[in-house]
Design a protein around this motif. Sequence first.
Motif, short mmCIF file in Angstrom:
data_model
loop_
_atom_site.label_atom_id
_atom_site.label_comp_id
_atom_site.label_asym_id
_atom_site.label_seq_id
_atom_site.Cartn_x
_atom_site.Cartn_y
_atom_site.Cartn_z
N VAL A 56 0.88 -1.17 0.00
CA VAL A 56 0.00 0.00 0.00
C VAL A 56 0.92 1.22 0.00
O VAL A 56 1.75 1.37 0.89
CB VAL A 56 -0.94 0.03 1.21
N LEU A 57 0.74 2.05 -1.02
CA LEU A 57 1.59 3.22 -1.20
C LEU A 57 0.76 4.48 -0.99
O LEU A 57 -0.34 4.60 -1.54
CB LEU A 57 2.20 3.22 -2.61
N ALA A 58 1.28 5.39 -0.17
CA ALA A 58 0.55 6.62 0.16
C ALA A 58 1.40 7.83 -0.21
O ALA A 58 2.60 7.88 0.09
CB ALA A 58 0.21 6.65 1.64
N GLN A 59 0.75 8.77 -0.86
CA GLN A 59 1.40 10.07 -1.13
C GLN A 59 1.01 11.02 0.00
O GLN A 59 -0.16 11.35 0.18
CB GLN A 59 0.95 10.63 -2.48
N ILE A 60 2.02 11.47 0.76
CA ILE A 60 1.74 12.26 1.97
C ILE A 60 2.16 13.72 1.83
O ILE A 60 2.18 14.44 2.82
CB ILE A 60 2.44 11.63 3.19
N ASP A 61 2.48 14.15 0.65
CA ASP A 61 2.78 15.56 0.43
C ASP A 61 2.09 16.02 -0.86
O ASP A 61 2.50 15.64 -1.96
CB ASP A 61 4.29 15.81 0.31
N PRO A 62 1.00 16.78 -0.72
CA PRO A 62 0.40 17.28 0.54
C PRO A 62 -0.51 16.23 1.18
O PRO A 62 -0.72 15.16 0.62
CB PRO A 62 -0.41 18.48 0.05
N LEU A 63 -1.04 16.60 2.35
CA LEU A 63 -2.01 15.76 3.05
C LEU A 63 -3.40 16.38 2.91
O LEU A 63 -3.55 17.60 2.88
CB LEU A 63 -1.66 15.63 4.53
N ARG A 64 -4.37 15.50 2.83
CA ARG A 64 -5.76 15.96 2.85
C ARG A 64 -6.25 15.95 4.31
O ARG A 64 -6.06 14.94 5.01
CB ARG A 64 -6.66 15.06 2.02
N VAL A 65 -6.87 17.03 4.73
CA VAL A 65 -7.46 17.11 6.06
C VAL A 65 -8.96 17.31 5.87
O VAL A 65 -9.38 18.28 5.24
CB VAL A 65 -6.87 18.25 6.90
N ALA A 92 8.42 17.75 4.56
CA ALA A 92 9.35 17.00 5.42
C ALA A 92 8.75 15.68 5.89
O ALA A 92 9.46 14.88 6.52
CB ALA A 92 9.74 17.86 6.63
N GLY A 93 7.50 15.44 5.62
CA GLY A 93 6.86 14.20 6.05
C GLY A 93 6.66 14.13 7.55
O GLY A 93 6.52 13.03 8.11
N GLN A 94 6.63 15.29 8.23
CA GLN A 94 6.47 15.28 9.69
C GLN A 94 5.07 14.89 10.10
O GLN A 94 4.87 14.24 11.13
CB GLN A 94 6.83 16.67 10.23
N LEU A 95 4.10 15.27 9.30
CA LEU A 95 2.70 14.94 9.60
C LEU A 95 2.39 13.54 9.07
O LEU A 95 2.74 13.20 7.93
CB LEU A 95 1.77 15.96 8.97
N LEU A 96 1.74 12.74 9.88
CA LEU A 96 1.46 11.35 9.52
C LEU A 96 -0.02 11.18 9.18
O LEU A 96 -0.89 11.69 9.91
CB LEU A 96 1.83 10.42 10.67
N PRO A 97 -0.32 10.48 8.10
CA PRO A 97 -1.73 10.22 7.78
C PRO A 97 -2.40 9.39 8.85
O PRO A 97 -1.76 8.55 9.49
CB PRO A 97 -1.65 9.48 6.44
N GLY A 98 -3.68 9.65 9.05
CA GLY A 98 -4.43 8.96 10.09
C GLY A 98 -4.45 9.71 11.41
O GLY A 98 -5.17 9.30 12.33
N SER A 99 -3.69 10.80 11.53
CA SER A 99 -3.63 11.54 12.79
C SER A 99 -4.88 12.39 12.98
O SER A 99 -5.59 12.75 12.04
CB SER A 99 -2.39 12.45 12.81
N TYR A 100 -5.13 12.71 14.24
CA TYR A 100 -6.22 13.63 14.61
C TYR A 100 -5.64 15.04 14.75
O TYR A 100 -4.53 15.22 15.26
CB TYR A 100 -6.86 13.19 15.92
N ALA A 101 -6.37 16.02 14.30
CA ALA A 101 -5.90 17.41 14.37
C ALA A 101 -7.08 18.33 14.61
O ALA A 101 -8.24 17.99 14.33
CB ALA A 101 -5.17 17.80 13.09
N GLU A 102 -6.78 19.51 15.13
CA GLU A 102 -7.76 20.60 15.24
C GLU A 102 -7.57 21.50 14.03
O GLU A 102 -6.46 21.96 13.75
CB GLU A 102 -7.56 21.40 16.52
N VAL A 103 -8.67 21.75 13.33
CA VAL A 103 -8.62 22.58 12.13
C VAL A 103 -9.15 23.97 12.49
O VAL A 103 -10.29 24.12 12.94
CB VAL A 103 -9.46 21.97 11.00
#
Length: 397
Positions: A233-242, A300-311
């Motif tokens: 499973v390959l994921a493109q993480i730049d950019p990320l969708r929120v 930089a790939g610092q943000l990981l997919p699947g994380s919870y965030a405040e928008v």
Amino acid sequence: MTESINDKRQGEGGTAARRGRGKMLAFWVVPFLVLGILGIYSISEKRSASRVLAEQTNRAAVPFVEVVHASPLNVDSSLVLPGSLEPFVNSPIFSRTDGYLKKWYRDIGSRVRQGELLAEIDNPEIDRQLQQANADLATAQANLNLAAITAARYQELLKTESVSKQEVDNAAGDLNAKKAVVQSAEANVKRLEELESFKRIYAPFSGVITRRNVDTGMLINSGSGGTAKELFVLAQIDPLRVFAAVPQTFSPSIRAGLRACIQLAEFAGKKYCGQVVRTADSIDPATRTLRTEVDIPNPAGQLLPGSYAEVHFDLKISGNRLSLPVNALLFRPEGVLAAIVTSENRIELRHIIIGRDFGSSVEVLQGLEVKDAVVVNPPDSLEAGEQVRVKAPSPKS
């Protein structure tokens, strides 16, 4: 003298008789009086106890409730909603050919470039089929060359009428048939060459491997259906969708290009900003929210997919808005209600309109005032007009 003495004795005897009758009367009357008094006292006590029990029962029938007051929110606060980080592209990678996994080159967490080799599959059957197809193609090409020479010779012989027209036509037809056989053989070789190329699995885009489901020597089934299983499973993480669910009341203010930033608990004090790129343009009837996508750069790939965030949307909200604990809400078929204790200590069920969900509390847009005493943890059986008693607040330690 004697008569007076007799009269005196008779008087004394009458007095003694009267005293005796008085004693007898007192002996019988006094107990009756005591018993009467005791009976009246007992009846009075029973009536008093019954009255006290009735009063206690009536008091116990009136439930105690705790109340809170809605607290005002900042009248110039921004729109903050929970969000979920997802890859910009998330693709399972399947094999297009059968065989055994010969070797894999990238594991989970590996960052790969587009076109980079991920794994190889060993399939000797495809190799043998390709060799056979190349041999069939060589045979067809040889037959085509012979048919072309024969057809050319028959054309020359026709000029001297050494052969008939029918023989010339037969030679030309045989040449066209041999051309078709060569084209079929070439297509078969090309098909097998493509299957041969599928033995090597390449990354379709740049990203990070988030899952590897195979190991060396495992049998690989082709395709993406049936018993086939993805290799990676390959994921493109730049950019990320929120993605965030915007309440219906704020949906008119959400538009593409609106600036938005996210904050994560593990990166306290840091903000990652992007913008709204699209919305669903439809309110979800189950939640009455607008699904909104914000794209956040992640070089930089610092943000990981699947994380919870405040928008945090760059949108100011003005007006008188209140905050109410979620355990003070009543969800009835007619809508969201709040149980208000009136000045007569009776329940008033009032419809309210809620906005943002803060987790332990919600934003109240309409239906409440700060002075309203709202019942906390109201029972489902609570009815409008019901008599209640407000429990005194417990002292804070």
